[in-house]
Design a protein around this motif. Structure first.
Motif, PDB file in Angstrom:
ATOM      1  N   ALA A   1       0.818  -1.232   0.000  1.00 27.00           N
ATOM      2  CA  ALA A   1       0.000   0.000   0.000  1.00 27.00           C
ATOM      3  C   ALA A   1       0.843   1.268   0.000  1.00 27.00           C
ATOM      4  CB  ALA A   1      -0.956   0.023   1.186  1.00 27.00           C
ATOM      5  N   VAL A   2       2.060   1.171  -0.476  1.00 27.74           N
ATOM      6  CA  VAL A   2       2.917   2.351  -0.559  1.00 27.74           C
ATOM      7  C   VAL A   2       3.284   2.547  -2.029  1.00 27.74           C
ATOM      8  CG1 VAL A   2       5.091   3.379   0.206  1.00 27.74           C
ATOM      9  CG2 VAL A   2       3.835   1.862   1.730  1.00 27.74           C
ATOM     10  N   ASP A   3       3.233   3.808  -2.493  1.00 26.37           N
ATOM     11  CA  ASP A   3       3.524   4.025  -3.913  1.00 26.37           C
ATOM     12  C   ASP A   3       5.022   3.867  -4.199  1.00 26.37           C
ATOM     13  OD1 ASP A   3       4.851   6.394  -3.271  1.00 26.37           O
ATOM     14  OD2 ASP A   3       3.060   7.604  -3.556  1.00 26.37           O
ATOM     15  N   ARG A   4       5.343   3.881  -5.512  1.00 28.96           N
ATOM     16  CA  ARG A   4       6.704   3.570  -5.949  1.00 28.96           C
ATOM     17  C   ARG A   4       7.763   4.477  -5.322  1.00 28.96           C
ATOM     18  NH1 ARG A   4       9.387   1.226 -10.390  1.00 28.96           N
ATOM     19  NH2 ARG A   4      11.010   2.648 -11.048  1.00 28.96           N
ATOM     20  N   LYS A   5       7.452   5.771  -5.298  1.00 35.45           N
ATOM     21  CA  LYS A   5       8.408   6.729  -4.723  1.00 35.45           C
ATOM     22  C   LYS A   5       8.592   6.444  -3.228  1.00 35.45           C
ATOM     23  CE  LYS A   5      10.995  10.318  -4.594  1.00 35.45           C
ATOM     24  NZ  LYS A   5      12.357   9.981  -4.906  1.00 35.45           N
ATOM     25  N   GLY A   6       7.451   6.171  -2.560  1.00 36.05           N
ATOM     26  CA  GLY A   6       7.499   5.873  -1.126  1.00 36.05           C
ATOM     27  C   GLY A   6       8.309   4.617  -0.844  1.00 36.05           C
ATOM     28  N   ILE A   7       8.188   3.636  -1.740  1.00 37.38           N
ATOM     29  CA  ILE A   7       8.932   2.389  -1.586  1.00 37.38           C
ATOM     30  C   ILE A   7      10.437   2.666  -1.661  1.00 37.38           C
ATOM     31  CG2 ILE A   7       9.514   0.220  -2.768  1.00 37.38           C
ATOM     32  CD1 ILE A   7       6.536   0.114  -3.598  1.00 37.38           C
ATOM     33  N   GLU A   8      10.812   3.474  -2.664  1.00 42.37           N
ATOM     34  CA  GLU A   8      12.244   3.776  -2.821  1.00 42.37           C
ATOM     35  C   GLU A   8      12.773   4.523  -1.600  1.00 42.37           C
ATOM     36  OE1 GLU A   8      12.803   5.739  -6.552  1.00 42.37           O
ATOM     37  OE2 GLU A   8      12.142   3.959  -7.647  1.00 42.37           O
ATOM     38  N   VAL A   9      11.987   5.505  -1.121  1.00 43.40           N
ATOM     39  CA  VAL A   9      12.412   6.279   0.051  1.00 43.40           C
ATOM     40  C   VAL A   9      12.596   5.332   1.245  1.00 43.40           C
ATOM     41  CG1 VAL A   9      11.642   8.013   1.738  1.00 43.40           C
ATOM     42  CG2 VAL A   9      11.350   8.430  -0.715  1.00 43.40           C
ATOM     43  N   PHE A  10      11.627   4.422   1.408  1.00 41.12           N
ATOM     44  CA  PHE A  10      11.679   3.508   2.547  1.00 41.12           C
ATOM     45  C   PHE A  10      12.925   2.623   2.483  1.00 41.12           C
ATOM     46  CE2 PHE A  10      10.766  -0.290   4.961  1.00 41.12           C
ATOM     47  CZ  PHE A  10      10.209   0.229   6.124  1.00 41.12           C
ATOM     48  N   TYR A  11      13.155   2.026   1.313  1.00 38.39           N
ATOM     49  CA  TYR A  11      14.305   1.123   1.205  1.00 38.39           C
ATOM     50  C   TYR A  11      15.630   1.878   1.279  1.00 38.39           C
ATOM     51  CZ  TYR A  11      11.828  -3.220   0.468  1.00 38.39           C
ATOM     52  OH  TYR A  11      11.068  -4.345   0.653  1.00 38.39           O
ATOM     53  N   ASP A  12      15.661   3.103   0.765  1.00 37.23           N
ATOM     54  CA  ASP A  12      16.893   3.890   0.898  1.00 37.23           C
ATOM     55  C   ASP A  12      17.202   4.140   2.375  1.00 37.23           C
ATOM     56  OD1 ASP A  12      17.308   3.894  -1.788  1.00 37.23           O
ATOM     57  OD2 ASP A  12      16.479   5.897  -2.130  1.00 37.23           O
ATOM     58  N   LEU A  13      16.130   4.390   3.136  1.00 32.60           N
ATOM     59  CA  LEU A  13      16.306   4.587   4.581  1.00 32.60           C
ATOM     60  C   LEU A  13      16.874   3.340   5.240  1.00 32.60           C
ATOM     61  CD1 LEU A  13      12.941   6.222   5.617  1.00 32.60           C
ATOM     62  CD2 LEU A  13      15.192   6.974   6.343  1.00 32.60           C
ATOM     63  N   VAL A  14      16.284   2.202   4.876  1.00 33.33           N
ATOM     64  CA  VAL A  14      16.718   0.933   5.473  1.00 33.33           C
ATOM     65  C   VAL A  14      18.173   0.658   5.090  1.00 33.33           C
ATOM     66  CG1 VAL A  14      16.342  -1.568   5.439  1.00 33.33           C
ATOM     67  CG2 VAL A  14      14.396  -0.001   5.614  1.00 33.33           C
ATOM     68  N   THR A  15      18.518   0.947   3.832  1.00 33.94           N
ATOM     69  CA  THR A  15      19.887   0.725   3.379  1.00 33.94           C
ATOM     70  C   THR A  15      20.852   1.631   4.148  1.00 33.94           C
ATOM     71  OG1 THR A  15      19.034   0.169   1.216  1.00 33.94           O
ATOM     72  CG2 THR A  15      21.359   0.716   1.309  1.00 33.94           C
ATOM     73  N   SER A  16      20.427   2.884   4.427  1.00 34.82           N
ATOM     74  CA  SER A  16      21.335   3.772   5.152  1.00 34.82           C
ATOM     75  C   SER A  16      21.473   3.323   6.612  1.00 34.82           C
ATOM     76  CB  SER A  16      20.900   5.229   5.044  1.00 34.82           C
ATOM     77  OG  SER A  16      19.719   5.420   5.758  1.00 34.82           O
ATOM     78  N   LEU A  17      20.423   2.755   7.186  1.00 36.84           N
ATOM     79  CA  LEU A  17      20.529   2.230   8.554  1.00 36.84           C
ATOM     80  C   LEU A  17      21.548   1.102   8.603  1.00 36.84           C
ATOM     81  CD1 LEU A  17      16.763   1.977   9.522  1.00 36.84           C
ATOM     82  CD2 LEU A  17      18.457   3.509  10.532  1.00 36.84           C
ATOM     83  N   ARG A  18      21.504   0.300   7.562  1.00 37.51           N
ATOM     84  CA  ARG A  18      22.443  -0.819   7.495  1.00 37.51           C
ATOM     85  C   ARG A  18      23.882  -0.290   7.416  1.00 37.51           C
ATOM     86  NH1 ARG A  18      24.537  -3.078   2.353  1.00 37.51           N
ATOM     87  NH2 ARG A  18      26.019  -4.601   3.101  1.00 37.51           N
ATOM     88  N   SER A  19      24.105   0.693   6.532  1.00 40.66           N
ATOM     89  CA  SER A  19      25.492   1.141   6.386  1.00 40.66           C
ATOM     90  C   SER A  19      25.936   2.024   7.551  1.00 40.66           C
ATOM     91  CB  SER A  19      25.717   1.819   5.035  1.00 40.66           C
ATOM     92  OG  SER A  19      24.722   2.763   4.820  1.00 40.66           O
ATOM     93  N   GLU A  20      25.014   2.857   8.078  1.00 38.37           N
ATOM     94  CA  GLU A  20      25.410   3.763   9.160  1.00 38.37           C
ATOM     95  C   GLU A  20      25.606   3.028  10.486  1.00 38.37           C
ATOM     96  OE1 GLU A  20      23.792   7.954  11.048  1.00 38.37           O
ATOM     97  OE2 GLU A  20      22.829   7.144   9.265  1.00 38.37           O
ATOM     98  N   TYR A  21      24.690   2.125  10.800  1.00 38.75           N
ATOM     99  CA  TYR A  21      24.732   1.477  12.116  1.00 38.75           C
ATOM    100  C   TYR A  21      25.152   0.013  12.037  1.00 38.75           C
ATOM    101  CZ  TYR A  21      21.990   5.591  13.298  1.00 38.75           C
ATOM    102  OH  TYR A  21      21.555   6.883  13.455  1.00 38.75           O
ATOM    103  N   HIS A  22      25.378  -0.468  10.812  1.00 36.80           N
ATOM    104  CA  HIS A  22      25.746  -1.870  10.637  1.00 36.80           C
ATOM    105  C   HIS A  22      24.625  -2.780  11.164  1.00 36.80           C
ATOM    106  CE1 HIS A  22      29.207  -3.474   8.797  1.00 36.80           C
ATOM    107  NE2 HIS A  22      29.332  -4.459   9.663  1.00 36.80           N
ATOM    108  N   MET A  23      23.413  -2.297  11.012  1.00 32.20           N
ATOM    109  CA  MET A  23      22.280  -3.011  11.588  1.00 32.20           C
ATOM    110  C   MET A  23      21.861  -4.180  10.700  1.00 32.20           C
ATOM    111  SD  MET A  23      18.554  -1.453  12.407  1.00 32.20           S
ATOM    112  CE  MET A  23      19.210  -0.137  13.399  1.00 32.20           C
ATOM    113  N   PRO A  24      21.769  -5.390  11.264  1.00 36.43           N
ATOM    114  CA  PRO A  24      21.257  -6.483  10.452  1.00 36.43           C
ATOM    115  C   PRO A  24      19.750  -6.321  10.242  1.00 36.43           C
ATOM    116  CG  PRO A  24      21.682  -7.234  12.678  1.00 36.43           C
ATOM    117  CD  PRO A  24      22.065  -5.783  12.641  1.00 36.43           C
ATOM    118  N   VAL A  25      19.309  -6.580   9.041  1.00 35.16           N
ATOM    119  CA  VAL A  25      17.890  -6.419   8.717  1.00 35.16           C
ATOM    120  C   VAL A  25      17.389  -7.733   8.129  1.00 35.16           C
ATOM    121  CG1 VAL A  25      16.234  -5.133   7.299  1.00 35.16           C
ATOM    122  CG2 VAL A  25      18.267  -3.964   8.175  1.00 35.16           C
ATOM    123  N   ILE A  26      16.251  -8.193   8.628  1.00 37.48           N
ATOM    124  CA  ILE A  26      15.583  -9.338   8.001  1.00 37.48           C
ATOM    125  C   ILE A  26      14.303  -8.800   7.382  1.00 37.48           C
ATOM    126  CG2 ILE A  26      14.548 -11.619   8.319  1.00 37.48           C
ATOM    127  CD1 ILE A  26      16.415 -12.100  10.625  1.00 37.48           C
TER     128      ILE A  26
END
Ligand SMILES: Nc1ncnc2c1ncn2[C@@H]1O[C@H](COP(=O)(O)OP(=O)(O)OP(=O)(O)O)[C@@H](O)[C@H]1O
Length: 246
Positions: free
Chosen positions: A169-194
């Motif tokens: 239920a999230v549009d394409r732009k929202g999806i990209e923003v969300f995943y970019d955020l998750v990717t930055s959390l991974r690189s900034e905090y080294h956070m494992p994501v499932i």
């Protein structure tokens, strides 16, 4: 900020319900700093696996969390963004109410302390939702709600983040923003994501490893290997080239 710590080792995980076995003998490692995508057909047991990781359902087998030194972490902080959140859309509750309630034991009907509001605002800024603080929950779009849920999952900063179909239920732009955020959390905090996802193109683009679940793990490894596997082709009934539909 302290780096996130937990890798997890899942060994022989089995979940049974009245009707029988839901997942069986699941063995999987997820290391810090990686985005592990769990893919599989409807009803394969993906959400059940996340619930076991959260300690919300009984299981047999073992789930162990370890820090980078290999030491066991008994009670890791696990952030969870659920598939959806069911609530009364007419509730007068605002995003500020929800986030501040998480930050203090102060009853929300007495108002919010300035420092809690500032912290809630900072939480929202972290996920690109700076104008959402005073919005009512029922008026949020799908993408805005996902950001609020992500902000909620990140306070306090977890050792591991679980995302269950976070972009429905999230549009394409929202999806990209969300995943970019998750990717930055991974690189900034080294956070494992499932990450549980049905969208193979998102998995190919954002995950670092993947596992195909159908009551047990059928194949796991780097994303390309999993996408190219006969098991994935058979499950999704399509040709997957570099993770995208051919
Ligand atoms: N509490 C429960 N009691 C009995 N059966 C359950 C329970 N929870 C889930 N199941 C069943 O277990 C199976 C796996 O459910 P689960 O939600 O983990 O699948 P999923 O892979 O996340 O599915 P989807 O992709 O459709 O979200 C389903 O057949 C479901 O009906």
């Amino acid at each position: 900020m302290e780096q996130c710590k937990c890798s997890t080792q899942i060994r022989g995980l089995t979940v049974r319900k009245r009707d029988g076995v839901i997942i069986h003998d699941v063995t999987l490692d997820v290391h810090h700093g990686e985005i592990m995508a769990i893919i599989g057909r409807n009803g394969a047991g993906k959400t059940t696996l996340l619930k076991a990781l959260l300690g919300r359902i009984p299981y047999t087998g073992s789930i162990t969390f370890t820090n980078p030194k290999g030491e066991r972490v008994e009670k890791p902080r696990i952030g969870y963004v659920p598939q959806n959140m069911v609530f009364d859309r007419s509730t007068p509750m605002t995003v500020a109410d929800m986030l501040c309630a998480n930050l203090s034991s102060f009853p929300i009907w007495l108002g919010h302390k300035k420092e809690k509001l500032a912290r809630a605002d900072a939480m929202l800024q972290k996920v690109g939702g700076k104008n959402l603080l005073q919005k009512q929950l029922g008026n949020l779009s799908g993408g805005e709600m996902q950001r609020v849920l992500l902000a909620f999952a990140l306070e306090p900063m977890p050792d591991m983040l679980l995302l269950d179909e976070p972009v429905s239920a999230v549009d394409r732009k929202g999806i990209e923003v969300f995943y970019d955020l998750v990717t930055s959390l991974r690189s900034e905090y080294h956070m494992p994501v499932i990450l549980v996802s049905h969208d193979l193109s998102h998995v190919a683009r954002y995950a670092t490893r993947a596992a195909l679940l159908d009551r047990t793990i059928l194949v796991s490894g780097d994303v390309k290997t999993v996408m190219d596997s006969p098991q994935v082709r058979e499950t999704f009934g399509l040709d997957v080239v570099g993770g995208a539909r051919a």
